[in-house]
Design a protein around this motif. Structure first.
Motif, short mmCIF file in Angstrom:
data_model
loop_
_atom_site.label_atom_id
_atom_site.label_comp_id
_atom_site.label_asym_id
_atom_site.label_seq_id
_atom_site.Cartn_x
_atom_site.Cartn_y
_atom_site.Cartn_z
N VAL A 196 0.87 -1.18 0.00
CA VAL A 196 0.00 0.00 0.00
C VAL A 196 0.90 1.23 0.00
N THR A 197 0.78 2.06 -1.01
CA THR A 197 1.62 3.25 -1.13
C THR A 197 0.73 4.49 -1.22
N LYS A 235 -2.78 5.44 4.60
CA LYS A 235 -2.17 4.10 4.50
C LYS A 235 -2.23 3.39 5.85
#
Length: 390
Positions: free
Chosen positions: A47-48, A55
């Motif tokens: 997850v960026t 996030k």
């Protein structure tokens, strides 16, 4: 969310299998504004996003928190009283979630043996699992090594036909003194013994001339006629088998009329080899029982680099090609080799680079005349407690 996930339609979650995906619907915690996410299982998902995009809110405060909360709820009420109460995250629902683990972004230990498994304590459960389901096989016959119980012997006897004569023995080593062995058996309450396939009364044998060179005898514990459904008889058999295991140091022999004699053992052995039963210690690389004997659980070993042992291959053995043998203390190894080299025609004045493969192997492995480099370094290892050898 990856491109593959972006292609999944989030309008109809009923089409998505929770067994294959984690479904998050309507996450609204912190900066998350009613976010819907589908995360595939059995894949590495990253997850960026920019700072403040949510996030941590999605991964830690929503996904991880819900996984932990459900795990705690699955525990008994007694266990839950010792754990802090966890709030349900602000989300419509989450499907397909499993108990979750979160690893912080910091170095929590400096031990070189630490892994993700030890940090999360999953390793403790895996060790227990492997110890319980582990199966040991004999390297001689390939058969499974099994420890017999009294119930195994009873199950074997119950398979016999009605009226079968059953004899229960245990072996006894005489240690060269048959008379003393028989007297001890009589004192312990046993009446009959089998020698060379023949059953005799112990008292009759003691009153007669005893055979010589008998290394082992089989002492009869009980003889019965099997009747199915007789509970008292099964209890008697169980007691006799237990006595055989105890007196025979783990061995019990069952002979049923004309059938082949069968050996049962409550020792963990097979083909004459006594094996160690699997325990959690055997699967722990931090324990001497489970650690690799070579690297001691660290995953790295110290070896011998030929390039460092013989750095200048243009030199001969006589001129000091072997670097560890140049010092004043270790030069005696070189002198001992030079004294006997003529006995097996070793070219001590030839450059190392021109030696044949057999001649190089001879330097390392040695022969009956001298000890090679392998023996030299083993000697150093044994003396490593002394600072001059380190």
């Amino acid at each position: 969310m990856s491109e593959a996930n972006a292609a999944i339609s989030l309008e109809n979650f009923a089409d998505i299998d929770p067994a294959e995906n984690i479904i998050i619907k309507g996450a609204r915690l912190h900066n998350l504004k009613n976010v819907d996410v589908v995360i595939p299982k059995n894949q590495f998902t990253v997850v960026t996003g920019v700072s403040g995009s949510g996030k941590s809110s999605l991964c830690i405060d929503t996904l991880f928190a819900e996984g932990q909360r459900r795990y705690v709820e699955s525990l008994s009420s007694y266990a839950r009283q010792f754990l802090s109460r966890m709030q349900k995250p602000d989300v419509d629902y989450i499907k397909g979630i499993c108990p979750a683990i979160a690893i912080e972004q910091k170095v929590s230990t400096r031990t070189s043996r630490s892994t993700v498994g030890t940090l999360t304590e999953i390793y403790d459960y895996l060790r227990l699992l492997y110890a319980r389901i582990g199966i040991t096989f004999s390297p001689v016959s390939g058969k499974r090594v099994k420890k017999h119980e009294v119930s195994d012997v009873i199950d074997h006897i119950e398979k016999q036909k009605e009226g079968s004569k059953v004899f229960i023995y245990f072996p006894q080593n005489t240690n060269g003194n048959l008379e003393e062995t028989l007297k001890n058996a009589s004192i312990r309450g046993f009446v009959r013994v089998r020698i060379d396939g023949k059953i005799s009364k112990i008292n009759d044998l003691l009153e007669s001339e005893l055979p010589e060179e008998i290394d082992k005898v089989f002492i009869l514990v009980d003889r019965i006629v099997y009747k199915s459904g007789d509970e008292d008889l099964l209890t008697r058999i169980a007691d006799s088998v237990q006595i055989s295991f105890y007196e025979g140091y783990g061995d019990c022999f069952i002979k049923i009329e004309d059938q082949k004699e069968i050996k049962f053992s409550n020792s963990f052995e097979m083909d004459g080899i006594i094996f160690n039963e699997p325990t959690p210690h055997f699967f722990n690389f931090n324990n001497p029982y489970g650690a690799c004997k070579t690297c001691e659980g660290f995953g790295s070993t110290i070896g011998i680099d030929e390039e460092l042992v013989i750095p200048n291959k243009t030199l001969s053995v006589y001129d000091g090609a072997i670097a560890p043998w140049r010092g004043e203390k270790m030069k005696r190894w070189q002198k001992n080799f030079l004294k006997v080299a003529a006995d097996f025609d070793f070219p001590i004045h030839r450059d190392f680079q021109y030696l044949t493969k057999d001649e190089k192997d001879l330097l390392w492995k040695g022969n009956s005349k001298f000890k090679g480099l392998n023996a030299f370094f083993k000697y150093l290892e044994e003396k490593s407690y002394k600072i001059q050898y380190r």
